[in-house]
Write a protein that holds these residues in place. Structure first.
Motif, short mmCIF file in Angstrom:
data_model
loop_
_atom_site.label_atom_id
_atom_site.label_comp_id
_atom_site.label_asym_id
_atom_site.label_seq_id
_atom_site.Cartn_x
_atom_site.Cartn_y
_atom_site.Cartn_z
N PRO A 1 3.27 0.55 1.74
CA PRO A 1 3.86 0.01 3.13
C PRO A 1 3.21 0.08 4.17
CG PRO A 1 5.73 0.92 1.97
CD PRO A 1 4.44 0.91 0.83
N ALA A 2 3.81 -0.21 5.73
CA ALA A 2 3.61 0.57 6.47
C ALA A 2 4.54 2.13 6.54
CB ALA A 2 3.20 -0.76 7.69
N LEU A 3 4.38 2.31 7.41
CA LEU A 3 5.11 3.39 8.13
C LEU A 3 6.53 2.88 9.00
CD1 LEU A 3 6.22 6.62 7.57
CD2 LEU A 3 4.44 6.57 9.81
N ARG A 4 6.19 2.30 9.58
CA ARG A 4 7.43 1.14 10.84
C ARG A 4 8.59 0.88 10.26
NH1 ARG A 4 2.47 -0.94 11.24
NH2 ARG A 4 2.12 -2.89 10.92
N GLU A 5 8.10 0.38 8.65
CA GLU A 5 8.86 -0.53 7.82
C GLU A 5 9.93 0.08 6.71
OE1 GLU A 5 6.67 -3.04 5.77
OE2 GLU A 5 5.10 -4.13 7.15
N ARG A 6 9.65 1.66 7.17
CA ARG A 6 10.87 2.55 6.69
C ARG A 6 10.71 3.95 6.90
NH1 ARG A 6 6.34 5.48 3.45
NH2 ARG A 6 5.14 4.71 4.80
N GLN A 7 11.90 2.99 7.89
CA GLN A 7 12.77 4.29 9.63
C GLN A 7 12.87 5.78 8.42
OE1 GLN A 7 13.07 3.15 12.40
NE2 GLN A 7 11.93 1.69 11.97
N GLU A 8 13.18 5.57 7.29
CA GLU A 8 13.83 6.74 6.81
C GLU A 8 12.73 7.51 6.37
OE1 GLU A 8 16.27 7.27 3.23
OE2 GLU A 8 18.26 6.11 4.64
N ASP A 9 11.70 7.32 5.84
CA ASP A 9 10.52 8.14 5.72
C ASP A 9 10.11 8.12 6.97
OD1 ASP A 9 11.06 7.86 2.77
OD2 ASP A 9 9.07 6.62 2.71
N LEU A 10 9.86 7.72 8.02
CA LEU A 10 9.32 7.83 8.99
C LEU A 10 9.68 8.99 9.82
CD1 LEU A 10 7.64 7.06 11.58
CD2 LEU A 10 9.56 5.82 12.24
N THR B 1 -9.97 0.78 -1.76
CA THR B 1 -8.88 1.02 -1.22
C THR B 1 -9.49 -0.86 0.14
OG1 THR B 1 -9.78 2.02 0.69
CG2 THR B 1 -8.74 3.36 -0.87
N THR B 2 -9.17 -1.17 0.49
CA THR B 2 -8.84 -2.42 2.28
C THR B 2 -7.22 -2.53 2.89
OG1 THR B 2 -8.85 -4.24 2.08
CG2 THR B 2 -8.13 -3.94 0.36
N THR B 3 -7.21 -2.74 4.37
CA THR B 3 -6.29 -2.78 5.13
C THR B 3 -6.33 -4.53 4.48
OG1 THR B 3 -8.20 -3.18 6.30
CG2 THR B 3 -7.02 -0.73 6.37
N LYS B 4 -7.12 -4.99 3.88
CA LYS B 4 -7.23 -6.40 4.24
C LYS B 4 -6.86 -7.26 2.90
CE LYS B 4 -9.97 -6.63 8.25
NZ LYS B 4 -10.96 -6.83 8.14
N ALA C 1 -9.90 -0.27 -13.35
CA ALA C 1 -10.39 0.01 -11.55
C ALA C 1 -8.88 -0.60 -11.05
CB ALA C 1 -11.48 -0.70 -11.70
N VAL C 2 -8.61 0.36 -10.20
CA VAL C 2 -7.41 0.20 -9.05
C VAL C 2 -7.91 -0.35 -7.64
CG1 VAL C 2 -5.99 1.67 -8.12
CG2 VAL C 2 -6.36 1.86 -10.37
N LEU C 3 -6.96 -0.54 -7.12
CA LEU C 3 -7.58 -1.24 -5.56
C LEU C 3 -6.20 -1.10 -5.20
CD1 LEU C 3 -8.89 -2.97 -3.46
CD2 LEU C 3 -7.26 -5.05 -4.32
N ILE C 4 -5.98 -0.10 -3.91
CA ILE C 4 -5.12 0.04 -3.14
C ILE C 4 -4.96 -0.30 -1.80
CG2 ILE C 4 -3.60 2.45 -2.62
CD1 ILE C 4 -5.71 4.24 -4.32
N VAL C 5 -4.29 -1.15 -1.92
CA VAL C 5 -4.24 -2.06 -0.30
C VAL C 5 -2.99 -1.32 1.04
CG1 VAL C 5 -3.75 -4.34 1.06
CG2 VAL C 5 -4.15 -4.00 -2.15
N GLY C 6 -2.51 -1.34 2.16
CA GLY C 6 -2.51 -1.19 3.37
C GLY C 6 -2.97 -0.59 4.38
N GLU C 7 -2.75 -0.06 6.23
CA GLU C 7 -3.01 -0.08 6.60
C GLU C 7 -4.19 0.98 7.10
OE1 GLU C 7 0.48 -0.98 9.38
OE2 GLU C 7 1.27 -3.11 9.18
N ASN C 8 -4.21 1.07 8.23
CA ASN C 8 -4.91 2.07 8.13
C ASN C 8 -4.05 3.60 9.02
OD1 ASN C 8 -7.45 1.40 8.57
ND2 ASN C 8 -7.32 0.24 10.56
N GLY C 9 -3.80 4.44 7.67
CA GLY C 9 -3.28 5.42 7.72
C GLY C 9 -2.22 5.80 7.02
#
Length: 311
Positions: A165-174, A135-138, A31-39
């Motif tokens: 990780p959140a997109l805003r933390e990854r400027q090159e990916d953004l 999946t969870t955001t919490k 079983a796998v838990l995927i964690v991260g913000e919305n979107g």
């Protein structure tokens, strides 16, 4: 594989680590838990695990646990249609030999969490074999500690947690994703896409509360309205800018309340949105972490249930 890894996630080392981790886990039944913000692409990564597993040609089922409790329970366990009398299989049975994703598992009704834990442990008795992904955001560990999530259910998923990780933390990916969506939506060759430096600065400085989903919406809105990426109307309203307090009896969508109650509700929404990350919540609210801490302590003394249980 490359499309999922590069275009929908990015090349940041933390993202590449998450995708590699998901790829490694895909060959097992764990079983796998995927964690991260919305979107950020949690459900997409869940499907990626399924498609790279030996179950790829078997059913893939998803349930959003943030839906009404009875609807979620019916979707998971099955239910009889009141009109036709026909029994509709639940996703655990329908996805036999395949994969089931519990989206937003932290929203699952607390009593049903215990029941689901028991059912999962008994699946083999019913000859049901499913790969489980949640999946969870919490921070589920904190919710367990606060008595707001069932420890047994958490244990099933916690050994294999993948964090995006959140997109805003990854400027090159953004920047790369902005060009990718410009190309995809406009039908232009990606090499020909140009975003002027002022617009890119705006993209880099925006909070992107809904991450990749919000970025795509902003660019789509800009292109469809033939407007600039600097146009304020293209950007989705997030918790950083304003929060609507909805009420059934107010046609304007705004419920009048005292300033203190409005402040308390706004802070609560910011904390929920950031999975109770106080540093991020303070940034959204435009206050110092010290001010936010003082406000939380103030609401605790008022015996506000949410703040009393906040860790």
């Amino acid at each position: 594989m490359e499309t999922i890894r590069v275009e929908l996630f990015g090349t940041d080392t933390r993202v590449e680590k998450a995708v590699q981790q998901a790829r490694n886990l895909s060959v097992s039944k764990a079983a796998v838990l995927i964690v991260g913000e919305n979107g950020v692409g949690k459900r997409t990564l869940g499907r990626y695990i399924h498609e790279n597993s030996g179950r790829a040609n078997q059913p893939f089922e998803l349930v959003d646990c943030s839906l009404p409790a009875q609807e979620v329970e019916n979707r998971i366990l099955g239910h009889r249609d009141n009109t036709t009398g026909r029994f509709n299989k639940g996703i655990l049975e329908a996805a036999n030999r395949g994969t089931v994703v519990f989206g937003n598992i932290d929203c699952l009704d607390e009593e049903f969490q215990k029941r689901l834990h028991k059912i999962i442990n008994e699946l083999e008795d019913y000859d049901i074999d499913v790969r489980l992904v949640a999946t969870t955001t919490k921070n589920l560990s904190k919710l367990v500690g606060a008595g707001r999530f069932y420890r047994g259910l958490y244990t099933i998923f916690s050994n294999n947690a993948v964090t995006i990780p959140a997109l805003r933390e990854r400027q090159e990916d953004l920047q790369r994703l902005a060009r990718h969506f410009m190309s995809e939506i406009s039908g232009t060759e990606s090499e020909a896409v140009e975003i002027d430096s002022v617009a890119m600065d705006r993209i880099n400085s925006h909070y992107w509360a809904n991450n990749i989903h919000e970025l795509k919406q902003v660019i789509s809105s800009s292109i469809s309205n033939n407007s600039s990426l600097l146009d304020e109307s293209a950007y989705e309203v997030s918790d950083k800018k304003s929060v609507n307090f909805m009420s059934e009896d107010d046609s304007d969508g705004v419920r009048l309340m005292s300033l203190k109650d409005a402040e308390k509700l706004l802070i609560k929404k910011a904390l929920i949105h950031t999975s109770e990350n106080r540093t991020q919540a303070a940034k959204i609210l435009g206050v110092s972490i010290r001010t936010l801490r003082n406000k939380i302590n103030e609401y605790r003394t008022d015996n506000s249930s949410y703040f009393v249980n906040l860790r």
